[in-house]
Design a protein around this motif. Structure first.
Motif, PDB file in Angstrom:
ATOM      1  N   THR A   1       0.458  -1.162   0.011  1.00 18.56           N
ATOM      2  CA  THR A   1       0.092   0.286   0.317  1.00 18.56           C
ATOM      3  C   THR A   1       0.772   1.224  -0.576  1.00 18.56           C
TER       4      THR A   1
ATOM      5  N   GLY B   1      -0.539   7.100   0.217  1.00 20.19           N
ATOM      6  CA  GLY B   1      -1.376   7.968   0.916  1.00 20.19           C
ATOM      7  C   GLY B   1      -2.462   8.543  -0.162  1.00 20.19           C
ATOM      8  N   ARG B   2      -2.682   8.271  -1.041  1.00 18.99           N
ATOM      9  CA  ARG B   2      -3.780   7.537  -2.144  1.00 18.99           C
ATOM     10  C   ARG B   2      -4.722   6.665  -2.844  1.00 18.99           C
ATOM     11  N   LEU B   3      -4.546   6.157  -1.744  1.00 19.70           N
ATOM     12  CA  LEU B   3      -5.165   4.411  -1.920  1.00 19.70           C
ATOM     13  C   LEU B   3      -6.586   4.926  -1.646  1.00 19.70           C
TER      14      LEU B   3
ATOM     15  N   ASN C   1      -3.648   6.163   4.673  1.00 19.87           N
ATOM     16  CA  ASN C   1      -3.788   6.366   3.352  1.00 19.87           C
ATOM     17  C   ASN C   1      -5.909   6.873   3.966  1.00 19.87           C
TER      18      ASN C   1
END
Length: 321
Positions: free
Chosen positions: A85, A90-92, A115
């Motif tokens: 991940t 951080g944009r999951l 995230n």
């Protein structure tokens, strides 16, 4: 030993570089399909050559929707999940873990803290996660910049109570009694299509409810028939593995499958059958079919074992004579 390993690695890199120079980089059109590949194929693609490895690692789009299912689910740990991940930076947007029993509350919460914009959280069958861990995860995803979690799937997690369900519904901004009339409906045969989550925009906001038949907190399913309003968990209402219809009336004949799943008569007639016992496999277990060389049909596991045993017995008799 270190020098030998380094020398071997340099030789492999030289060979790989020579091979790429000889055949050229992959076509640019191939990079367009990366965002549509399941995680397992994406990881395999990164091992093909240096160009594809750099493309997979350098393109963030394929990593915004992570779906882990077989055969990776049994190997996924908290640390591996963090590494996978982390590529999303951080944009999951979607995290789907199907039967990933090694993932714990700590691993899930660490991923969500990195995230906070996840809008779909699917963790069915992740038995290492507790109801308290789910509540903490949903709190993190709903208290950050007024962000709202759209879909939550947690069926198969142990010890979920009515109080847990009420808390989750409040965090998601939905009253608990909304379940009984929720739209869209939750169909039994759609529960296993975890790899298609990026295309699902009409999922129920949560997949568990209080079963109207037994009162337990479980995954509760609706009947796909427009004329049928039955609703209940799989223990109370048996459903076809293929189409999800209920099999409770006399007209809903239950047919035997080679994989011990329930099939309605219509699906049983459509599916290919074992050449010996005339029983089909559902699509979920079609990989268990045993193929014989030069034969178009297939045998189920039981018939194949009997065939092998009888063949061995016959050969032993011939050999003794």
């Amino acid at each position: 030993m270190v020098k030998i390993c380094a020398a071997n690695e340099s030789e492999e890199e030289q060979k790989q570089g020579t091979s790429e120079q000889q055949f050229g980089p992959p076509p640019e059109a191939m990079f367009l399909v990366l965002a549509y590949l399941p995680l397992y194929e994406l990881l395999c693609m990164s091992q093909v050559c240096r160009s594809l490895r750099d493309a997979v690692k350098g393109d963030i789009l394929p990593w915004l929707n992570i779906a882990v299912e077989a055969p990776l689910h049994s190997r996924l740990s908290d640390d591996i999940l963090m590494k996978i991940t982390a590529v999303a930076d951080g944009r999951l947007a979607t995290l789907a873990l199907l039967n990933c029993f090694k993932v714990t509350d700590d691993g899930l919460l660490r991923v969500i803290q990195k995230n906070p914009r996840i809008s779909k959280l699917y963790i069915p069958g992740c038995t290492g996660i507790t109801p308290e861990g789910v509540i903490k995860a949903v709190q993190l995803l709903t208290n950050t910049n007024h962000h709202r979690l759209k879909t939550l799937k947690i069926s198969g997690i142990y010890n979920i109570t009515k109080e847990h369900l009420q808390t989750l519904c409040n965090l998601l901004g939905k009253p608990q009694n909304h379940h009984h009339h929720q739209n869209p409906k939750n169909f039994y045969h759609n529960r296993k299509h975890i790899s298609a989550i990026r295309l699902e925009e009409d999922d129920p906001f949560i997949d568990i409810d209080e079963c109207p038949k037994c009162g337990e907190i479980r995954a509760v399913f609706d009947c796909p028939r427009e004329s049928c309003i039955c609703r209940g968990c799989i223990i109370c209402i048996r459903r076809c593995e293929e189409c999800g219809v209920c099999m409770v009336g006399e007209e809903d004949e239950q047919c035997e499958a080679a994989c011990a799943d329930d099939l309605c008569l219509g699906c049983w007639l459509r599916l290919p059958k074992c050449s010996f016992c005339n029983r089909p496999y559902c699509h979920q277990h079609s990989n268990q079919q045993c193929r014989l060389p030069g034969y178009e049909g297939f045998l189920c596991v039981i018939c194949n074992d009997n065939f092998v045993q009888n063949s061995s017995r016959l050969l032993s008799i011939i050999y003794i004579k």
